[in-house]
Enzyme design. Sequence first.
Site, PDB file in Angstrom:
ATOM      1  N   ASP A  40       0.926  -1.349  -0.057  1.00  0.00           N
ATOM      2  CA  ASP A  40      -0.053  -0.038  -0.019  1.00  0.00           C
ATOM      3  C   ASP A  40       1.055   1.350  -0.135  1.00  0.00           C
ATOM      4  O   ASP A  40       2.091   1.362   0.246  1.00  0.00           O
ATOM      5  CB  ASP A  40      -0.947  -0.094   1.247  1.00  0.00           C
ATOM      6  N   LYS A  62      -3.663   3.305  -3.185  1.00  0.00           N
ATOM      7  CA  LYS A  62      -4.782   4.281  -3.503  1.00  0.00           C
ATOM      8  C   LYS A  62      -4.791   5.675  -2.787  1.00  0.00           C
ATOM      9  O   LYS A  62      -4.452   5.597  -1.553  1.00  0.00           O
ATOM     10  CB  LYS A  62      -6.320   3.798  -3.199  1.00  0.00           C
ATOM     11  N   MET A 177      -8.151   7.689   9.394  1.00  0.00           N
ATOM     12  CA  MET A 177      -8.661   8.574   7.977  1.00  0.00           C
ATOM     13  C   MET A 177      -9.971   9.634   8.295  1.00  0.00           C
ATOM     14  O   MET A 177     -11.117   9.577   7.863  1.00  0.00           O
ATOM     15  CB  MET A 177      -9.431   7.447   6.949  1.00  0.00           C
TER      16      MET A 177
HETATM   17  C1  LIG Z   1      -6.401   2.621   5.353  1.00  0.00           C
HETATM   18  S1  LIG Z   1      -5.958   3.152   7.063  1.00  0.00           S
HETATM   19  C2  LIG Z   1      -4.743   1.818   7.416  1.00  0.00           C
HETATM   20  C3  LIG Z   1      -4.695   1.735   8.757  1.00  0.00           C
HETATM   21  C4  LIG Z   1      -3.544   0.615   9.258  1.00  0.00           C
HETATM   22  N1  LIG Z   1      -3.976  -0.728   8.841  1.00  0.00           N
HETATM   23  C5  LIG Z   1      -3.110   0.490  10.681  1.00  0.00           C
HETATM   24  O1  LIG Z   1      -3.380  -0.442  11.320  1.00  0.00           O
HETATM   25  O2  LIG Z   1      -2.720   1.544  11.080  1.00  0.00           O
HETATM   26  C6  LIG Z   1      -4.979   4.629   6.595  1.00  0.00           C
HETATM   27  C7  LIG Z   1      -5.250   5.619   7.842  1.00  0.00           C
HETATM   28  O3  LIG Z   1      -4.287   5.172   9.068  1.00  0.00           O
HETATM   29  C8  LIG Z   1      -3.651   6.220   9.374  1.00  0.00           C
HETATM   30  N2  LIG Z   1      -2.291   6.098   9.387  1.00  0.00           N
HETATM   31  C9  LIG Z   1      -1.632   5.107   8.863  1.00  0.00           C
HETATM   32  N3  LIG Z   1      -0.576   5.443   8.907  1.00  0.00           N
HETATM   33  C10 LIG Z   1      -0.357   6.608   9.758  1.00  0.00           C
HETATM   34  C11 LIG Z   1       0.806   7.242   9.991  1.00  0.00           C
HETATM   35  N4  LIG Z   1       2.086   6.970   9.796  1.00  0.00           N
HETATM   36  N5  LIG Z   1       0.688   8.627  10.560  1.00  0.00           N
HETATM   37  C12 LIG Z   1      -0.693   9.234  10.977  1.00  0.00           C
HETATM   38  N6  LIG Z   1      -1.666   8.385  10.561  1.00  0.00           N
HETATM   39  C13 LIG Z   1      -1.476   7.133   9.918  1.00  0.00           C
HETATM   40  C14 LIG Z   1      -4.283   7.352   8.858  1.00  0.00           C
HETATM   41  O4  LIG Z   1      -5.588   7.971   9.530  1.00  0.00           O
HETATM   42  C15 LIG Z   1      -4.823   7.070   7.528  1.00  0.00           C
HETATM   43  O5  LIG Z   1      -5.679   7.884   6.988  1.00  0.00           O
END
Ligand SMILES: C[S@@+](CC[C@H](N)C(=O)[O-])C[C@H]1O[C@@H](n2cnc3c(N)ncnc32)[C@H](O)[C@@H]1O
Length: 242
Positions: A40, A62, A177
Amino acid sequence: MNSGAQPGHVYLVGAGPGNPDLLTLRAADLLRTADVILPDDLVSEDVLALASPTAEIIAVGKRCGQPRITQAGIHGLMLEHAQADRSVLRLKSGDPLVFGRAGEELAALREAGIPVEIVPGISVAFAVAADLQIPLTDRASASKLILATAHHAEGKVELSPSWSGAFPDDATLVIYMPGRNFGALASDLIASGIPQETPCVAVSKASTPLQHVCATTLGDLHVAAIGPAPVVLLIGRAIKLP
Ligand SMILES: C[S@@+](CC[C@H](N)C(=O)[O-])C[C@H]1O[C@@H](n2cnc3c(N)ncnc32)[C@H](O)[C@@H]1O
């Protein structure tokens, strides 16, 4: 302990928040041995650097709801390579079972009879809490932990999670998100019963050199200087920076 990625298998693996030190040993082993890697967008370069030099890496992220590849296209790639007897690493940021569309991918793989293994990762909520040294639960103020998203499905943007009844005041709420309309999000949450003085921390690009932390309250979220996406919000009485 299993070792190495097996031909014809698909591995749904959590890459954690970005720092390779936070990978599981199993994830690192699969990274080193998989033939094909489908990461991803939010999977860090530092994590991908652990891949075998011979691995084929096909980015399938995406961004901002604008699909470069459809979910069906991702399923197709996983099936195509597994059926060609390659080992396939489907690499997701954080944990693959938290807002990672793993359910849809698992269903497609099971239907095709492809063997699957899931390897957990550190979800961003836990990485941020550890980095900022903020307990997500607290015996006095937070007996519940709620992981929510403000963006439920492609083509359908909702500004806040929907609750039935008042929001529990002894919960820590983590919003993945959150979108960029923090004022509307805060208004909805305040309307659902969360006091406006409730502490709130917004962390942008967590676990990277560009990490930006913004501590505020729910009532002031609309004027807070929050960093660029990706952002995660932590809200609750227990969310206080040391
Ligand atoms: C599709 S979700 C994936 C979540 C992921 N599977 C997890 O367990 O952290 C993506 C969202 O996770 C959060 N996110 C993921 N990585 C991040 C990071 N390094 N810093 C801040 N938010 C993050 C944000 O809210 C982002 O929009």
